[in-house]
Enzyme design. Structure first.
Site, PDB file in Angstrom:
ATOM      1  N   ASP A   1       0.855  -1.168   0.000  1.00 13.69           N
ATOM      2  CA  ASP A   1       0.000   0.000   0.000  1.00 13.69           C
ATOM      3  C   ASP A   1       0.908   1.240   0.000  1.00 13.69           C
ATOM      4  O   ASP A   1       2.134   1.140   0.099  1.00 13.69           O
ATOM      5  CB  ASP A   1      -0.967  -0.039   1.202  1.00 13.69           C
ATOM      6  CG  ASP A   1      -2.200   0.820   0.943  1.00 13.69           C
ATOM      7  OD1 ASP A   1      -3.228   0.589   1.568  1.00 13.69           O
ATOM      8  OD2 ASP A   1      -2.127   1.729   0.080  1.00 13.69           O
TER       9      ASP A   1
HETATM   10  C1  GLC Z   1      -4.366   4.244  -0.311  1.00 10.21           C
HETATM   11  C2  GLC Z   1      -5.253   3.083   0.071  1.00 10.21           C
HETATM   12  C3  GLC Z   1      -5.323   1.997  -0.970  1.00 10.21           C
HETATM   13  C4  GLC Z   1      -5.187   2.621  -2.355  1.00 10.21           C
HETATM   14  C5  GLC Z   1      -3.787   3.174  -2.456  1.00 10.21           C
HETATM   15  C6  GLC Z   1      -3.539   3.859  -3.803  1.00 10.21           C
HETATM   16  O1  GLC Z   1      -3.631   4.662   0.793  1.00 10.21           O
HETATM   17  O2  GLC Z   1      -5.010   2.454   1.313  1.00 10.21           O
HETATM   18  O3  GLC Z   1      -6.562   1.314  -0.792  1.00 10.21           O
HETATM   19  O4  GLC Z   1      -5.403   1.631  -3.356  1.00 10.21           O
HETATM   20  O5  GLC Z   1      -3.477   4.089  -1.406  1.00 10.21           O
HETATM   21  O6  GLC Z   1      -4.337   4.982  -3.935  1.00 10.21           O
END
Ligand code: GLC
Length: 756
Positions: free
Chosen positions: A294
């Site tokens: 993430d």
């Molecule tokens: C965010 C979220 C994740 C998302 C990623 C990219 O922090 O936790 O669900 O896909 O970043 O935007």
């Protein structure tokens, strides 16, 4: 390089936007072996330098959208230097074409970029938030929603969505409950499969299909105190029994990628958790896709404190099984040294590169890196009328009727004076909810517009905003009260702003925000027939409203067709059929509260002091899992089992008669739960194991049949082996998790079973 890019530029792929729902034939699913592909990617790997390899393991955000802390914005330069293998938070056929061209023309090997984005519930055509969609219990429509999202998103150059979010969530303080499929394991698994199939379609080599991503691996939804990113500390049994199944269901459906979650699990952050990423995902489950972290979650291990610095964080992540680093840039910056020191083997980096190159190959990007980036196709595809219509169809199927005293609803289209009051009457922006990404909220149809179109020319619509969505300004109350007093009925449109749920949106107080509760009270005081329609991203505590407002509709954030869908339900053009997939607590004090809890050794007894209960509240929720009313009435009768015992290879057929005894045709979600009365470990009071959503015309009866097998009874037993135990079971069939008809049967054998 010039010649190659010239040939590529000449390749224009026109593609139709055909739908293909239902059983996916899984062509070119990630796990299928393809000798030609293996040879291609290994030959390419052999040409790559270590820096080029680490570039493939790096995902950077463009500056188009912000979905986390800003850490890098010279992404174009990094692309040209071959330091990036994938870009997210940017789309459009034109932008992806131009950046892909920069990449192909400026890097030594011209390995195509992957473009990813959070296409969570629609792209331009926003559908209901995932939690709302789950309340439809309509797997085909949920798959269609993801399919349409993929068709639109891929027409804008996107190859990969960071969806479905499959985190089981039982704590409405956690804002991300809005993004999932609710609290139930079985339904969560079914919806995970539908969404993966929708996004990936039947063939990843088609340019209207995209890689899906099972997130957030794992157990992100059990963040302590419902506070986002907070610690997760659960038993291994709870992990495997509740939080892992939807990830395995996504993997069984062929999901191409996994995303690690921000949280720690049992002391180790998931982004550096070799048990989850290697022992389970690769070795036990045989996952053949790639794992992305993430947003900056590798770097965040220095905050968690399980590593001393960013360099160690990179080593722990890559050695645990992470393949791609989202946004922290740590693989690029530190792994060359780690390889030099022998702390990371280049062979481990090669493994990760191969997984990523295989996905690019499966998408057809090596044949034509521009095949998704076609402006003409985008223009023909985006917001097609049938997509907008589909959004309306799923929106109305996602609306839950919570209360309808004296059949206040449906309203008559010839009503003389109808007052529309509240901050959501003319609100457009918030209708699309959280994670609406590229959603064209400015094209959303407001509730006012939807109702105005639905009523007859004899109806006078009266309007007052009453209050804002939050804040303490009550200056609009007076006009709202006066408006209500003139009307024959009042529709009160209240709820949460779109960004009060979703990421980094935890709440300790789950009432309607701001002064809305007081506005509701003032309008109810007028004595008019009041229908409260809520638009929110999580269960709210509406104890007073549930007691005092004649009709209550949970409409969630429904997307671009919120207005027409709400009008369809309020005026009876669609008989509401949705059922809650999350429990509504009476108060925050009851959380966590969910239907499939354990019995405890002292189950609640109102006449006994020393039993599991509160001094100041019932144990029961305000509205239970599976609950939702209809304008008609469904009666359950005659539950029958073809036998009352079976062995481990046996099957029991359950039949139940459902009669539509009301005045309207309608759809009913018939739910079947099972209770294992005695186990080697304690078992939930009931668990959803089957359901069927079906249409029953008024006055008609239908016999619904379910097949029970040992697989429905399997669980992680005392020794953590997966299987069944002989003993007595109860079956509950009904219209929600509480109003059920009961039957019993016995399983005569214990046995280990293969995990699903
Ligand atoms: C965010 C979220 C994740 C998302 C990623 C990219 O922090 O936790 O669900 O896909 O970043 O935007």
């Amino acid at each position: 390089m010039q010649a190659k890019s010239l040939i590529l530029l000449l390749v224009l792929v026109m593609c139709g936007t055909t739908f293909s729902f239902g059983k996916v034939n899984k062509k070119s699913a990630p796990w299928e072996k393809d000798e030609k592909m293996e040879k291609f990617v290994n030959d390419l790997l052999a040409k790559m330098t270590l820096e080029e390899k680490l570039g493939q393991l790096t995902l950077f955000s463009s500056s188009w959208d912000i979905t986390g802390p800003i850490t890098n914005n010279n992404y174009v330069e990094d692309v040209k230097k071959g330091k990036v293998g994938a870009i997210f938070n940017a789309y459009s056929a034109d932008f992806t074409y131009r950046l892909q061209k920069e990449n192909i023309e400026n890097t030594r090997l011209g390995i195509p970029l992957l473009f990813g984005y959070d296409v969570i519930h629609g792209h331009w055509t926003t559908f209901p938030i995932p939690l709302a969609e789950s309340c439809s219990w309509d797997l085909e429509w949920i798959e269609k929603s993801a399919r349409i999202a993929a068709i639109e998103a891929t027409s804008e150059g996107l190859h990969w969505t960071f969806a479905p979010m499959v985190d089981i969530a039982r704590d409405p303080r956690w804002g991300r409950i809005a993004e999932g499929a609710g609290e139930d394991i079985y339904l969560g698994c079914e919806i995970a499969k539908a969404r993966v199939n929708g996004f990936q379609g039947d063939d990843l080599s088609k340019n209207n299909t995209m890689l899906a991503c099972a997130k957030h691996y794992a157990a992100y939804g059990v963040a302590q105190a419902g506070r986002d990113y907070s610690t997760v500390d659960i038993s291994n049994r709870e992990l495997w029994g509740t939080y892992m199944p939807p990830f395995k269901a996504a993997l069984n459906a062929g999901v191409a990628t996994f995303m690690t979650s921000f949280n720690e699990l049992d002391g180790t952050p998931c982004t550096g958790n070799d048990y989850l990423l290697d022992d389970v995902l690769r070795k036990k489950w045989g996952f053949d896709g790639f794992v992305v972290t993430d947003y900056t979650s590798i770097m965040e291990m220095t905050e968690h404190g399980n590593v001393k610095d960013k360099k160690e964080a990179g080593e722990v992540a890559i050695n645990a099984g992470v393949d791609m680093d989202m946004q922290s840039g740590i693989f690029n910056d530190y792994l060359p040294k780690s390889v030099e020191e022998g702390k990371v083997l280049e062979s481990r980096i090669d493994q990760a590169v191969i997984q990523i190159l295989k996905m690019k190959y499966r998408l057809g990007l090596f044949e034509d890196p521009f095949r998704y980036s076609n402006v003409k196709r985008a223009k023909k595809t985006l917001m097609k009328p049938e997509f907008i219509e589909a959004s309306r169809e799923l929106a109305k199927r996602s609306i839950v009727l919570l209360k309808n005293e004296n059949q206040v609803l449906p309203l008559n289209k010839d009503i003389k004076k109808l007052a529309l009051i509240g901050p959501y009457v003319k609100n457009r922006r918030d209708l699309v909810g959280t994670w609406s990404g590229a959603g064209k909220w400015e094209k959303a149809v407001t509730v006012y517009e939807g109702i105005e179109k639905a009523v007859s020319k004899n109806t006078e619509i009266l309007y007052a905003e009453g209050s804002k969505l939050f804040g303490d300004d009550k200056s609009g109350f007076e006009k709202a009260i006066a408006t209500a007093e003139k009307a024959d009925a009042v529709v009160l449109l209240v709820g949460e702003p779109h960004d009060w749920s979703g990421e980094a949106a935890s709440r300790t107080n789950l009432e309607l925000p701001g002064v809305q509760p007081e506005l509701v009270k003032e309008i109810v005081k007028t004595g008019k027939p009041v229908i409260m329609v809520m638009m929110n991203g999580r269960p709210l505590t509406i104890d007073w409203e549930a007691e005092n407002v004649p009709a209550i509709v949970e409409a969630w954030h429904l997307g671009v067709q919120a207005g027409p869908a709400i009008a369809d339900v309020l005026f009876g053009d669609y008989n509401p059929s949705a059922k809650l997939t999350v429990t509504f607590p009476r108060s925050v004090g009851q959380i966590p509260i969910y239907y499939n809890m354990k019995h405890t050794g002292r189950p609640m007894d109102p006449n006994q002091k020393f039993t599991s209960k509160y001094l100041d509240s019932p144990n029961t929720p305000l509205y239970p899992f599976g609950y939702g009313l209809s304008y008609t009435k469904f009666d359950y009768s005659n539950i029958q089992l073809d036998k009352t015992s079976m062995g481990v290879n046996g099957q029991i057929t359950v039949k139940v008669t459902v009669t539509n005894s009301g005045k309207y045709d309608g759809e009913e979600v018939v739910q079947l739960y099972i209770q294992d009365l005695v186990g080697s470990v304690t078992r939930p009071v009931k668990e959803l194991k089957h359901f069927e959503k079906l249409f029953i015309a008024k006055g008609e009866s239908k016999v619904i049949e379910f097949k029970i097998t040992a697989e429905d009874l399997a669980f992680y037993r005392k020794d953590m082996s997966y299987g069944v135990e002989a003993g007595d079971f109860k079956i509950f069939v009904g219209t929600n998790s509480v109003d059920v008809k009961e039957a019993s049967f016995r399983l005569t054998q214990s046995s280990i079973l293969p995990e699903k």
